[in-house]
Design a protein around this motif. Structure first.
Motif, PDB file in Angstrom:
ATOM      1  N   LEU A   1      -4.679  -1.582   6.781  1.00  0.00           N
ATOM      2  CA  LEU A   1      -4.590  -2.193   5.453  1.00  0.00           C
ATOM      3  C   LEU A   1      -4.546  -1.187   4.314  1.00  0.00           C
ATOM      4  O   LEU A   1      -3.818  -1.377   3.334  1.00  0.00           O
ATOM      5  N   ALA A   2      -5.341  -0.130   4.412  1.00  0.00           N
ATOM      6  CA  ALA A   2      -5.458   0.802   3.285  1.00  0.00           C
ATOM      7  C   ALA A   2      -4.104   1.372   2.863  1.00  0.00           C
ATOM      8  O   ALA A   2      -3.782   1.393   1.662  1.00  0.00           O
ATOM      9  N   PRO A   3      -3.254   1.847   3.787  1.00  0.00           N
ATOM     10  CA  PRO A   3      -1.944   2.354   3.354  1.00  0.00           C
ATOM     11  C   PRO A   3      -1.059   1.280   2.735  1.00  0.00           C
ATOM     12  O   PRO A   3      -0.314   1.555   1.786  1.00  0.00           O
ATOM     13  N   ILE A   4      -1.127   0.067   3.268  1.00  0.00           N
ATOM     14  CA  ILE A   4      -0.324  -1.029   2.707  1.00  0.00           C
ATOM     15  C   ILE A   4      -0.753  -1.320   1.276  1.00  0.00           C
ATOM     16  O   ILE A   4       0.084  -1.450   0.369  1.00  0.00           O
TER      17      ILE A   4
ATOM     18  N   ARG B   1       0.433   1.418  -1.045  1.00  0.00           N
ATOM     19  CA  ARG B   1       1.852   1.316  -1.408  1.00  0.00           C
ATOM     20  C   ARG B   1       2.091   0.222  -2.443  1.00  0.00           C
ATOM     21  O   ARG B   1       3.099   0.248  -3.154  1.00  0.00           O
ATOM     22  N   GLU B   2       1.170  -0.744  -2.526  1.00  0.00           N
ATOM     23  CA  GLU B   2       1.282  -1.807  -3.523  1.00  0.00           C
ATOM     24  C   GLU B   2       0.696  -1.395  -4.872  1.00  0.00           C
ATOM     25  O   GLU B   2       0.642  -2.201  -5.799  1.00  0.00           O
ATOM     26  N   GLY B   3       0.242  -0.145  -4.975  1.00  0.00           N
ATOM     27  CA  GLY B   3      -0.233   0.368  -6.259  1.00  0.00           C
ATOM     28  C   GLY B   3      -1.736   0.389  -6.433  1.00  0.00           C
ATOM     29  O   GLY B   3      -2.228   0.770  -7.500  1.00  0.00           O
TER      30      GLY B   3
ATOM     31  N   HIS C   1      -0.665  -9.833   5.729  1.00  0.00           N
ATOM     32  CA  HIS C   1      -0.912  -8.815   4.706  1.00  0.00           C
ATOM     33  C   HIS C   1      -0.374  -9.244   3.345  1.00  0.00           C
ATOM     34  O   HIS C   1      -1.007  -8.999   2.303  1.00  0.00           O
ATOM     35  N   GLY C   2       0.772  -9.885   3.335  1.00  0.00           N
ATOM     36  CA  GLY C   2       1.337 -10.358   2.078  1.00  0.00           C
ATOM     37  C   GLY C   2       0.456 -11.403   1.414  1.00  0.00           C
ATOM     38  O   GLY C   2       0.323 -11.423   0.179  1.00  0.00           O
ATOM     39  N   GLU C   3      -0.156 -12.265   2.229  1.00  0.00           N
ATOM     40  CA  GLU C   3      -1.069 -13.272   1.696  1.00  0.00           C
ATOM     41  C   GLU C   3      -2.294 -12.614   1.079  1.00  0.00           C
ATOM     42  O   GLU C   3      -2.773 -13.018   0.009  1.00  0.00           O
ATOM     43  N   LEU C   4      -2.825 -11.598   1.724  1.00  0.00           N
ATOM     44  CA  LEU C   4      -3.975 -10.872   1.180  1.00  0.00           C
ATOM     45  C   LEU C   4      -3.637 -10.272  -0.180  1.00  0.00           C
ATOM     46  O   LEU C   4      -4.401 -10.405  -1.148  1.00  0.00           O
ATOM     47  N   ILE C   5      -2.510  -9.598  -0.269  1.00  0.00           N
ATOM     48  CA  ILE C   5      -2.117  -8.959  -1.525  1.00  0.00           C
ATOM     49  C   ILE C   5      -1.930 -10.001  -2.625  1.00  0.00           C
ATOM     50  O   ILE C   5      -2.368  -9.808  -3.772  1.00  0.00           O
TER      51      ILE C   5
END
Length: 239
Positions: free
Chosen positions: A21-24, A27-29, A110-114
């Motif tokens: 998760l941390a790298p994802i 990358r999302e800022g 992951h998209g839902e988490l973000i």
């Protein structure tokens, strides 16, 4: 001046999850810090004051719900998204009662988490209690007492079924957020209730009747065609 990155504290004892998760999130800022137990989470929030916390429930030393209760007891208003492996509605209700701004059930996309993290951040104002942590919230002349599950429109107390009251509570604490029928079904009815999405529509219709809300020109609950619903009114904590 460039806008500083949003500081996110990720708390999970599963290293495989944090390593993925941390790298994802980076990358999302987000500027991501990672810890793996509840005591370290408390220390990190106290020292670094992150903008948002993604907090697993099942943690060594101090579990996530105890961490959350401690943060709220200390008056810390940092938004918290709770990760839970339990699908029962009662467990989720307890998490929200403890002061979580939202929750996400494992396993998750992951998209839902973000998306959830960003929605929580949009609703939060640093230094002010979150809507999820407020005992009462107000939107215009609509007042919702989240502790007693009572609501008033002006001086008129609203008579609601328990499911409609729970639905109203979730809607007013997630204003201007598109909430799909499946999400509302999960939150209000839980995985242990084998009902269809039409149950959500029926309770929304109940809310509209009680609120005198015209679905063609809604003041409170807007239908997003083919997707779900959105609470339109501006909401703030109330005394």
């Amino acid at each position: 001046m460039p806008t500083p990155p949003t500081r996110l504290l990720l708390v999970d004892d599963d290293v495989a999850i944090t390593d993925a998760l941390a790298p994802i999130l980076g990358r999302e800022g987000f500027e991501v810090a990672v810890v793996h137990d509840g005591d370290a989470a408390l220390a990190s929030v106290r020292a670094a004051e992150p903008d948002v916390v993604v907090l697993d429930v099942m943690l060594p030393r101090t579990d996530g719900r105890a961490v959350l209760r401690t943060l709220r007891a200390e008056g810390r208003t940092v938004p918290v998204l709770l990760l839970t492996s339990v699908g029962e509605a009662g467990e989720r209700a307890r998490a929200l009662d403890d002061g979580a701004d939202d929750y996400l059930n494992k396993p998750f996309d992951h998209g839902e988490l973000i998306a959830r993290v960003r929605a929580v951040l949009r609703r939060s104002v640093r230094g002010r209690p979150s809507l999820a942590g407020a005992g009462r919230v107000r939107s215009g002349d609509l007042l919702v007492d989240r502790v007693s599950r009572r609501a008033w429109l002006g001086t008129r107390e609203l008579v609601l079924t328990p499911k409609a009251a729970a639905l109203l509570d979730y809607l007013v604490t997630h204003p201007d957020e598109l909430l799909g029928r499946d999400r509302l079904l999960e939150v209000v009815w839980g995985f242990d209730h084998p009902v269809g999405t039409r149950a959500v529509d029926h309770r929304v219709a109940e809310l509209r009747r009680v609120l005198d809300d015209d679905p063609a020109a809604p003041r409170w609950v807007e239908t997003v065609q083919g997707t779900g619903y959105r609470f339109r009114g501006a909401v703030e904590p109330s005394a």
